[in-house]
Write an enzyme that holds these catalytic residues in place. Structure first.
Site, mmCIF file in Angstrom:
data_model
loop_
_atom_site.group_PDB
_atom_site.id
_atom_site.type_symbol
_atom_site.label_atom_id
_atom_site.label_comp_id
_atom_site.label_asym_id
_atom_site.label_seq_id
_atom_site.Cartn_x
_atom_site.Cartn_y
_atom_site.Cartn_z
ATOM 1 N N VAL A 95 0.875 -1.178 0.000
ATOM 2 C CA VAL A 95 0.000 0.000 0.000
ATOM 3 C C VAL A 95 0.912 1.229 0.000
ATOM 4 O O VAL A 95 1.701 1.424 0.938
ATOM 5 C CB VAL A 95 -0.947 0.017 1.221
ATOM 6 C CG1 VAL A 95 -1.758 1.306 1.240
ATOM 7 C CG2 VAL A 95 -1.872 -1.201 1.201
ATOM 8 N N HIS A 99 3.106 4.065 6.168
ATOM 9 C CA HIS A 99 2.519 3.509 7.392
ATOM 10 C C HIS A 99 3.588 2.732 8.139
ATOM 11 O O HIS A 99 4.530 2.200 7.533
ATOM 12 C CB HIS A 99 1.321 2.605 7.090
ATOM 13 C CG HIS A 99 1.616 1.538 6.075
ATOM 14 N ND1 HIS A 99 1.666 1.799 4.721
ATOM 15 C CD2 HIS A 99 1.906 0.219 6.214
ATOM 16 C CE1 HIS A 99 1.958 0.687 4.068
ATOM 17 N NE2 HIS A 99 2.129 -0.296 4.964
HETATM 18 P P1 5GP Z 1 2.569 -3.043 3.420
HETATM 19 O O1 5GP Z 1 2.500 -4.379 2.721
HETATM 20 O O2 5GP Z 1 2.355 -1.918 2.417
HETATM 21 O O3 5GP Z 1 3.747 -2.840 4.298
HETATM 22 O O4 5GP Z 1 1.325 -3.026 4.408
HETATM 23 C C1 5GP Z 1 0.021 -2.812 3.980
HETATM 24 C C2 5GP Z 1 -0.890 -3.440 4.994
HETATM 25 O O5 5GP Z 1 -2.207 -2.956 4.755
HETATM 26 C C3 5GP Z 1 -0.965 -4.974 4.913
HETATM 27 O O6 5GP Z 1 -0.542 -5.533 6.161
HETATM 28 C C4 5GP Z 1 -2.424 -5.256 4.598
HETATM 29 O O7 5GP Z 1 -2.919 -6.386 5.272
HETATM 30 C C5 5GP Z 1 -3.119 -3.980 5.046
HETATM 31 N N1 5GP Z 1 -4.345 -3.681 4.329
HETATM 32 C C6 5GP Z 1 -4.541 -3.786 2.981
HETATM 33 N N2 5GP Z 1 -5.802 -3.400 2.684
HETATM 34 C C7 5GP Z 1 -6.399 -3.057 3.862
HETATM 35 C C8 5GP Z 1 -7.711 -2.562 4.179
HETATM 36 O O8 5GP Z 1 -8.582 -2.386 3.334
HETATM 37 N N3 5GP Z 1 -7.956 -2.299 5.487
HETATM 38 C C9 5GP Z 1 -7.007 -2.484 6.462
HETATM 39 N N4 5GP Z 1 -7.351 -2.195 7.717
HETATM 40 N N5 5GP Z 1 -5.759 -2.940 6.194
HETATM 41 C C10 5GP Z 1 -5.462 -3.220 4.897
#
Ligand code: 5GP
Ligand code: ZN
Length: 113
Positions: A95, A99
């Site tokens: 994403v 974060h």
């Molecule tokens: P990244 O992979 O970018 O470090 O973390 C993105 C996080 O966002 C993942 O752990 C994934 O599970 C979470 N995520 C993706 N879509 C959603 C959503 O619609 N709602 C929530 N609460 N978390 C999400």
């Protein structure tokens, strides 16, 4: 705010999420696919695509202070917790709105996979 960005829509309130903390600069939500008994996402309201796009150091101060505050308020310090930032596809970022993952409630391996 970007209409194309999931975390912008959550921060703005047009997309649903389980929000556990909110202040004028940061929201903290529960991850939809938790990788630990406690798995939260600490998200600045300002849209920044990744850690690589941060220029203003006050972004880090807001995000990290919120992370530690939530960890304290949820009583996570005694058991330990991990803060993780995935920056770029090679590190697992999926994403593209900055974060910090706050993970707790189990034993974590080092180094991470
Ligand atoms: P990244 O992979 O970018 O470090 O973390 C993105 C996080 O966002 C993942 O752990 C994934 O599970 C979470 N995520 C993706 N879509 C959603 C959503 O619609 N709602 C929530 N609460 N978390 C999400
Ligand atoms: Zn965004």
């Amino acid at each position: 705010m970007s209409r194309d960005c999931l975390f912008c829509r959550i921060a703005e309130g047009s997309e649903r999420a389980d929000i556990v903390y909110s202040d004028p600069d940061v929201i903290v939500i529960r991850d939809i696919h938790p990788r630990a008994p406690v798995h939260l996402l600490v998200i600045p309201r300002q849209h920044l695509g990744s850690a690589d796009e941060v220029e203003d150091p006050s972004v880090w101060s807001s995000v990290m202070n919120a992370a530690v505050r939530v960890a304290r308020d949820m009583g996570l310090c005694a058991g330990g917790y991990r803060l993780v930032v995935n920056c770029g596809a090679g590190a697992g970022q999926t994403v593209y709105h900055l974060h910090v993952h706050l993970l707790a409630g189990r034993i974590f391996q080092w180094p991470p996979g």
